[in-house]
Write a protein that holds these residues in place. Structure first.
Motif, PDB file in Angstrom:
ATOM      1  N   PRO A  85       0.822  -1.223   0.000  1.00  0.00           N
ATOM      2  CA  PRO A  85       0.000   0.000   0.000  1.00  0.00           C
ATOM      3  C   PRO A  85       0.855   1.272   0.000  1.00  0.00           C
ATOM      4  N   HIS A  86       1.956   1.247   0.753  1.00  0.00           N
ATOM      5  CA  HIS A  86       2.822   2.420   0.814  1.00  0.00           C
ATOM      6  C   HIS A  86       3.476   2.683  -0.545  1.00  0.00           C
ATOM      7  N   ASN A  87       3.987   1.630  -1.179  1.00  0.00           N
ATOM      8  CA  ASN A  87       4.614   1.802  -2.484  1.00  0.00           C
ATOM      9  C   ASN A  87       3.613   2.291  -3.531  1.00  0.00           C
ATOM     10  N   LYS A  88       2.395   1.824  -3.431  1.00  0.00           N
ATOM     11  CA  LYS A  88       1.367   2.275  -4.370  1.00  0.00           C
ATOM     12  C   LYS A  88       1.102   3.766  -4.197  1.00  0.00           C
ATOM     13  N   ARG A  89       1.111   4.246  -2.954  1.00  0.00           N
ATOM     14  CA  ARG A  89       0.918   5.677  -2.723  1.00  0.00           C
ATOM     15  C   ARG A  89       2.082   6.480  -3.301  1.00  0.00           C
ATOM     16  N   LEU A  90       3.305   5.966  -3.145  1.00  0.00           N
ATOM     17  CA  LEU A  90       4.474   6.655  -3.686  1.00  0.00           C
ATOM     18  C   LEU A  90       4.421   6.733  -5.210  1.00  0.00           C
ATOM     19  N   ILE A  91       4.097   5.615  -5.835  1.00  0.00           N
ATOM     20  CA  ILE A  91       4.008   5.586  -7.291  1.00  0.00           C
ATOM     21  C   ILE A  91       2.894   6.517  -7.771  1.00  0.00           C
ATOM     22  N   GLY A  92       1.793   6.540  -7.042  1.00  0.00           N
ATOM     23  CA  GLY A  92       0.697   7.443  -7.390  1.00  0.00           C
ATOM     24  C   GLY A  92       1.113   8.905  -7.287  1.00  0.00           C
ATOM     25  N   ALA A  93       1.945   9.223  -6.291  1.00  0.00           N
ATOM     26  CA  ALA A  93       2.425  10.598  -6.124  1.00  0.00           C
ATOM     27  C   ALA A  93       3.301  11.004  -7.296  1.00  0.00           C
ATOM     28  N   VAL A  94       4.195  10.113  -7.714  1.00  0.00           N
ATOM     29  CA  VAL A  94       5.059  10.399  -8.869  1.00  0.00           C
ATOM     30  C   VAL A  94       4.216  10.576 -10.129  1.00  0.00           C
ATOM     31  N   GLU A  95       3.246   9.711 -10.319  1.00  0.00           N
ATOM     32  CA  GLU A  95       2.393   9.791 -11.505  1.00  0.00           C
ATOM     33  C   GLU A  95       1.596  11.093 -11.515  1.00  0.00           C
ATOM     34  N   SER A  96       1.162  11.533 -10.345  1.00  0.00           N
ATOM     35  CA  SER A  96       0.411  12.783 -10.251  1.00  0.00           C
ATOM     36  C   SER A  96       1.258  13.967 -10.694  1.00  0.00           C
ATOM     37  N   LEU A  97       2.520  13.990 -10.265  1.00  0.00           N
ATOM     38  CA  LEU A  97       3.429  15.053 -10.688  1.00  0.00           C
ATOM     39  C   LEU A  97       3.741  14.947 -12.177  1.00  0.00           C
ATOM     40  N   ASP A  98       3.892  13.716 -12.657  1.00  0.00           N
ATOM     41  CA  ASP A  98       4.176  13.505 -14.079  1.00  0.00           C
ATOM     42  C   ASP A  98       3.078  14.088 -14.962  1.00  0.00           C
ATOM     43  N   VAL A  99       1.848  13.899 -14.554  1.00  0.00           N
ATOM     44  CA  VAL A  99       0.719  14.399 -15.339  1.00  0.00           C
ATOM     45  C   VAL A  99       0.823  15.911 -15.508  1.00  0.00           C
TER      46      VAL A  99
END
Length: 209
Positions: A85-99
């Protein structure tokens, strides 16, 4: 004062905090300064209004910075490839910035007229040996690094400055007097800096502390 917001959060930065103060409401100073500096960084470095993305970017940046600090102290980390769950939140944060960043790059590539800013300079840069420009991935990496470094650190400096001013009201009064006498109610620009020695000293002392 860094306090919880009471009521609806407006989408803008400093004006929202000012309106809240006038109406006796409480605002989260850290969030307001992050929103303000994000908007300034977007407009000055990238000629883009990112106000609408302020909350998403701020949340993602905070999560990633906290994770970086934790990883420095932990001897062993779970690889990001493991879907915790923690890694998924981190990846989601990176993807949000990427967008946000990739949208800026795509919009600029489609534009018929390009402003003279950091993003245009990066796009026009060419390798001395091959003559090739940056790929979208390289542009993303450069923009993201400078964009985040240009607003998060400044927001922290402002937060601590306001905190220290709340502890030293005499300094705050002297600061307000200098700003009033030099600016007469208008917004400052770079030409005003030499005429604001006390303001400069306050900011430098806050950062030193």
């Amino acid at each position: 004062r860094a306090l919880a917001w009471e009521g609806d959060k407006p989408a803008t930065g400093l004006p929202a905090a000012a309106r809240a103060a006038r109406h006796g409401l409480l605002a989260d100073a850290a969030a307001e300064m992050m929103r303000l500096t994000l908007r300034i960084a977007g407009e000055t470095l990238l000629s883009t209004d990112v106000t609408a993305d302020a909350d998403a970017v701020g949340t993602s940046v905070s999560l990633l910075l906290n994770e970086a600090n934790r990883r420095i102290l932990r001897p062993i980390d779970v690889p990001l490839s493991v879907p915790t769950p923690h890694n998924k939140r981190l990846i989601g944060a990176v993807e949000s910035l990427d967008v946000v960043v990739r949208r800026m790059i795509e919009d600029r590539r489609r534009a018929t007229e390009r402003p003279n800013d950091l993003l245009t300079m990066l796009m026009d840069a060419r390798d001395e040996e091959t003559g090739e420009g940056m790929t979208d991935q390289q542009l993303r990496d450069e923009v993201l690094t400078i964009f985040l470094a240009g607003h998060e650190t400044t927001a922290n400096a402002l937060n601590w400055t306001f905190y220290l001013l709340s502890k030293h009201p005499d300094v705050g009064r002297r600061l307000a007097t200098e700003l009033s006498s030099v600016l007469h109610g208008r917004s400052p620009d770079v030409a005003d800096v030499p005429n604001l020695p006390y303001t400069t000293a306050v900011l430098k002392e806050a950062m030193r502390l």
